[in-house]
Design an enzyme around this catalytic site. Structure first.
Site, PDB file in Angstrom:
ATOM      1  N   SER A 111       0.833  -1.222   0.000  1.00 46.74           N
ATOM      2  CA  SER A 111       0.000   0.000   0.000  1.00 46.74           C
ATOM      3  C   SER A 111       0.860   1.262   0.000  1.00 46.74           C
ATOM      4  CB  SER A 111      -0.888  -0.006   1.244  1.00 46.74           C
ATOM      5  OG  SER A 111      -1.471   1.270   1.442  1.00 46.74           O
ATOM      6  N   TYR A 135      -2.010   5.605  -4.499  1.00 46.26           N
ATOM      7  CA  TYR A 135      -3.004   6.651  -4.328  1.00 46.26           C
ATOM      8  C   TYR A 135      -2.433   7.897  -4.998  1.00 46.26           C
ATOM      9  CZ  TYR A 135      -5.952   4.218  -0.888  1.00 46.26           C
ATOM     10  OH  TYR A 135      -6.814   3.360  -0.261  1.00 46.26           O
ATOM     11  N   THR A 161      -5.821   2.645  -6.874  1.00 46.88           N
ATOM     12  CA  THR A 161      -7.083   2.459  -6.154  1.00 46.88           C
ATOM     13  C   THR A 161      -8.065   3.573  -6.502  1.00 46.88           C
ATOM     14  OG1 THR A 161      -5.998   1.247  -4.410  1.00 46.88           O
ATOM     15  CG2 THR A 161      -8.131   2.224  -3.865  1.00 46.88           C
ATOM     16  N   LYS A 224      -8.043  -0.689  -9.241  1.00 47.73           N
ATOM     17  CA  LYS A 224      -8.663  -1.458  -8.145  1.00 47.73           C
ATOM     18  C   LYS A 224      -9.851  -0.701  -7.574  1.00 47.73           C
ATOM     19  CE  LYS A 224      -7.521  -3.301  -3.511  1.00 47.73           C
ATOM     20  NZ  LYS A 224      -8.092  -2.339  -2.572  1.00 47.73           N
ATOM     21  N   HIS A 248     -13.331  -2.474  -1.618  1.00 47.08           N
ATOM     22  CA  HIS A 248     -12.393  -2.031  -0.574  1.00 47.08           C
ATOM     23  C   HIS A 248     -12.704  -2.730   0.759  1.00 47.08           C
ATOM     24  CE1 HIS A 248      -9.428   1.469  -0.254  1.00 47.08           C
ATOM     25  NE2 HIS A 248      -9.429   1.017   0.972  1.00 47.08           N
TER      26      HIS A 248
HETATM   27  C1  FNR Z   1      -7.504  -2.080   3.187  1.00 44.41           C
HETATM   28  N1  FNR Z   1      -7.671  -1.914   1.816  1.00 44.41           N
HETATM   29  C2  FNR Z   1      -6.843  -1.024   1.147  1.00 44.41           C
HETATM   30  N2  FNR Z   1      -6.926  -0.933  -0.207  1.00 44.41           N
HETATM   31  C3  FNR Z   1      -6.094  -0.106  -0.882  1.00 44.41           C
HETATM   32  O1  FNR Z   1      -6.181  -0.031  -2.103  1.00 44.41           O
HETATM   33  N3  FNR Z   1      -5.166   0.636  -0.202  1.00 44.41           N
HETATM   34  C4  FNR Z   1      -5.031   0.577   1.146  1.00 44.41           C
HETATM   35  O2  FNR Z   1      -4.181   1.244   1.719  1.00 44.41           O
HETATM   36  C5  FNR Z   1      -5.908  -0.252   1.860  1.00 44.41           C
HETATM   37  N4  FNR Z   1      -5.835  -0.330   3.222  1.00 44.41           N
HETATM   38  C6  FNR Z   1      -6.577  -1.274   3.889  1.00 44.41           C
HETATM   39  C7  FNR Z   1      -6.392  -1.456   5.247  1.00 44.41           C
HETATM   40  C8  FNR Z   1      -7.075  -2.451   5.919  1.00 44.41           C
HETATM   41  C9  FNR Z   1      -6.847  -2.648   7.392  1.00 44.41           C
HETATM   42  C10 FNR Z   1      -7.999  -3.270   5.232  1.00 44.41           C
HETATM   43  C11 FNR Z   1      -8.756  -4.381   5.917  1.00 44.41           C
HETATM   44  C12 FNR Z   1      -8.201  -3.082   3.881  1.00 44.41           C
HETATM   45  C13 FNR Z   1      -8.599  -2.788   1.059  1.00 44.41           C
HETATM   46  C14 FNR Z   1      -7.910  -4.100   0.659  1.00 44.41           C
HETATM   47  O3  FNR Z   1      -6.904  -3.886  -0.292  1.00 44.41           O
HETATM   48  C15 FNR Z   1      -8.897  -5.117   0.052  1.00 44.41           C
HETATM   49  O4  FNR Z   1      -9.608  -4.527  -1.009  1.00 44.41           O
HETATM   50  C16 FNR Z   1      -9.877  -5.710   1.053  1.00 44.41           C
HETATM   51  O5  FNR Z   1      -9.309  -5.814   2.333  1.00 44.41           O
HETATM   52  C17 FNR Z   1     -10.323  -7.089   0.575  1.00 44.41           C
HETATM   53  O6  FNR Z   1     -11.288  -7.626   1.403  1.00 44.41           O
HETATM   54  P1  FNR Z   1     -10.976  -8.703   2.574  1.00 44.41           P
HETATM   55  O7  FNR Z   1     -10.110  -9.807   2.001  1.00 44.41           O
HETATM   56  O8  FNR Z   1     -10.315  -7.945   3.680  1.00 44.41           O
HETATM   57  O9  FNR Z   1     -12.343  -9.170   2.924  1.00 44.41           O
HETATM   58  C1  LAC Z   2      -8.244   2.041   4.333  1.00 47.06           C
HETATM   59  C2  LAC Z   2      -7.504   3.016   3.458  1.00 47.06           C
HETATM   60  C3  LAC Z   2      -6.185   3.374   3.984  1.00 47.06           C
HETATM   61  O1  LAC Z   2      -9.042   1.261   3.841  1.00 47.06           O
HETATM   62  O2  LAC Z   2      -7.377   2.556   2.167  1.00 47.06           O
HETATM   63  O3  LAC Z   2      -8.063   2.104   5.570  1.00 47.06           O
END
Ligand code: FNR
Ligand code: LAC
Length: 356
Positions: A111, A135, A161, A224, A248
């Site tokens: 990330s 981002y 994203t 994404k 997300h």
């Molecule tokens: C995320 N996700 C996320 N996505 C992204 O593009 N950039 C990010 O910084 C983050 N940060 C993030 C933090 C945390 C704690 C979570 C749980 C999720 C979303 C992540 O990439 C993904 O799309 C989802 O977590 C997928 O779903 P599941 O497997 O958690 O159910």
């Molecule tokens: C999140 C952001 C950082 O889901 O993408 O927490």
């Protein structure tokens, strides 16, 4: 006397174990969904609404789980989703996740808001296959630096994203004041703390920016956070090489479609031209089989890796991936399919329990 086995055996076991060891702040940050968390729950439920139609006596002893993504053969279809601030969960943080990725031949998508920057991660774990999640910042200079760092340090793709122009409303996070005091990044992104970055993400990004980014980088660009066929076509027209069907993890707009329910229309619209991936609620090998059968080339796994990390650091993250891989292998064998890459709709059937 029979000894009970208390080792976590499933991703759900890791979730329970993580709830027990993680502090309130990490728990609410990782677990949180937007507003009523309807999409968060449905992400997982949607995979269980699909039934599998196995074939028997196909003679498949050792199914081949490999897939082709962005023209490269991957030994299996699991990719670690980008998640911010892993240091909040365990001091092993992203290098720990990357070591787990390297040990299991899994691709890690780092990330932009990770506790470890792209250069530092590459130095710490040079042998992991890696993508970088992007981002776009109001200061396009910062975005340019991130792209240059990803290109210079062995990242194979940029994952842009799309579904976070502004942050979703997450009440658990707000209650536990997750933001504001996150661990600092390693300075690779201009030296500011991630909390500052988070506020500087540009809410006004358009498809014209996507086109410019795709032209600016030599890396393949994956968008994404796509949930409709029309946006998938826009991604294709803007120069993307792939899309991740994703909401997300239910953390942004509540009451959207789940990844599982949004995937078929997207795969139908652009599956021949783009690599379509999916994430959200994938917790079992059978979920991975269903995702591939619906047209995904690979899947991303978010929270479970953090549960593993929280419970036992890098080893826990590795175990989570190993469990899911073993389940996938088992599900392929029992579905009677020789190669994961060959999965299609013929292994799916209407599920009587999903009828209303
Ligand atoms: C995320 N996700 C996320 N996505 C992204 O593009 N950039 C990010 O910084 C983050 N940060 C993030 C933090 C945390 C704690 C979570 C749980 C999720 C979303 C992540 O990439 C993904 O799309 C989802 O977590 C997928 O779903 P599941 O497997 O958690 O159910
Ligand atoms: C999140 C952001 C950082 O889901 O993408 O927490």
């Amino acid at each position: 006397m029979v000894q009970a086995n208390s080792e976590p055996l499933s991703l759900a076991d890791y979730e329970r174990a993580a709830q027990a060891v993680l502090g309130e702040r990490a728990r609410s940050y990782i677990g949180g969904g937007a507003t009523d968390a309807i999409t968060l729950a449905d992400n997982q439920a949607a995979w269980s609404r699909l039934a599998l139609a196995p074939r028997v006596f196909t003679g498949v002893a050792e199914p081949d789980p490999s897939v082709t993504v962005l023209g490269s053969r991957l030994p299996h279809p699991l990719i670690i989703a980008p998640t911010a601030f892993a240091a909040l969960t365990h001091p092993d943080a992203e290098p720990g996740i990357a070591r787990a990725a390297a040990a299991t031949a899994t691709t890690i998508c780092l990330s932009t808001l990770a506790s470890t920057g792209p250069a530092a991660l590459a130095r710490a774990v040079p042998d992991c296959r890696r993508w970088f999640q992007l981002y776009v910042f109001s200061d396009r200079g910062v975005t340019g630096e991130l792209i240059a760092a990803a290109e210079a340090h062995g990242y194979d793709a940029l994952v842009l994203t799309a579904d976070r122009p502004v942050l979703g409303i997450r009440e658990a996070e707000l209650r536990h004041a997750v933001r504001g005091g996150e661990p600092a990044a390693d300075g690779a992104v201009g030296g500011a703390a991630p909390a500052d970055f988070s506020a500087r993400i540009d809410p006004g990004v358009t498809w014209a920016d996507v086109e410019r980014l795709a032209a600016q980088t030599r890396l393949p660009l994956i968008v994404k956070g796509i949930l409709t066929a029309s946006d998938a076509r826009r991604a294709l027209a803007s120069g993307a090489a792939g899309v991740v069907v994703s909401n997300h993890g239910g953390r942004q707009l509540d009451t959207t479609l789940s990844g599982a329910d949004a995937l078929p229309a997207v795969a139908d619209a652009v599956g021949d031209e783009l690599d379509v991936l999916v994430d959200g609620g994938i917790r079992r090998g059978t979920d991975v089989v269903k995702a591939l059968a619906l047209g995904a080339r690979a899947v991303m796994i978010g929270r479970p890796v953090l549960w593993g990390l929280g419970v036992a650091g890098s080893d826990g993250a590795r175990r989570v991936i190993e469990i899911l891989l073993a389940e996938l292998q088992n599900a392929l064998a029992l579905t009677g399919v020789a190669r994961a890459a060959e999965l299609d709709g013929s292994v799916l059937a209407p599920a009587p329990w999903a009828r209303r």
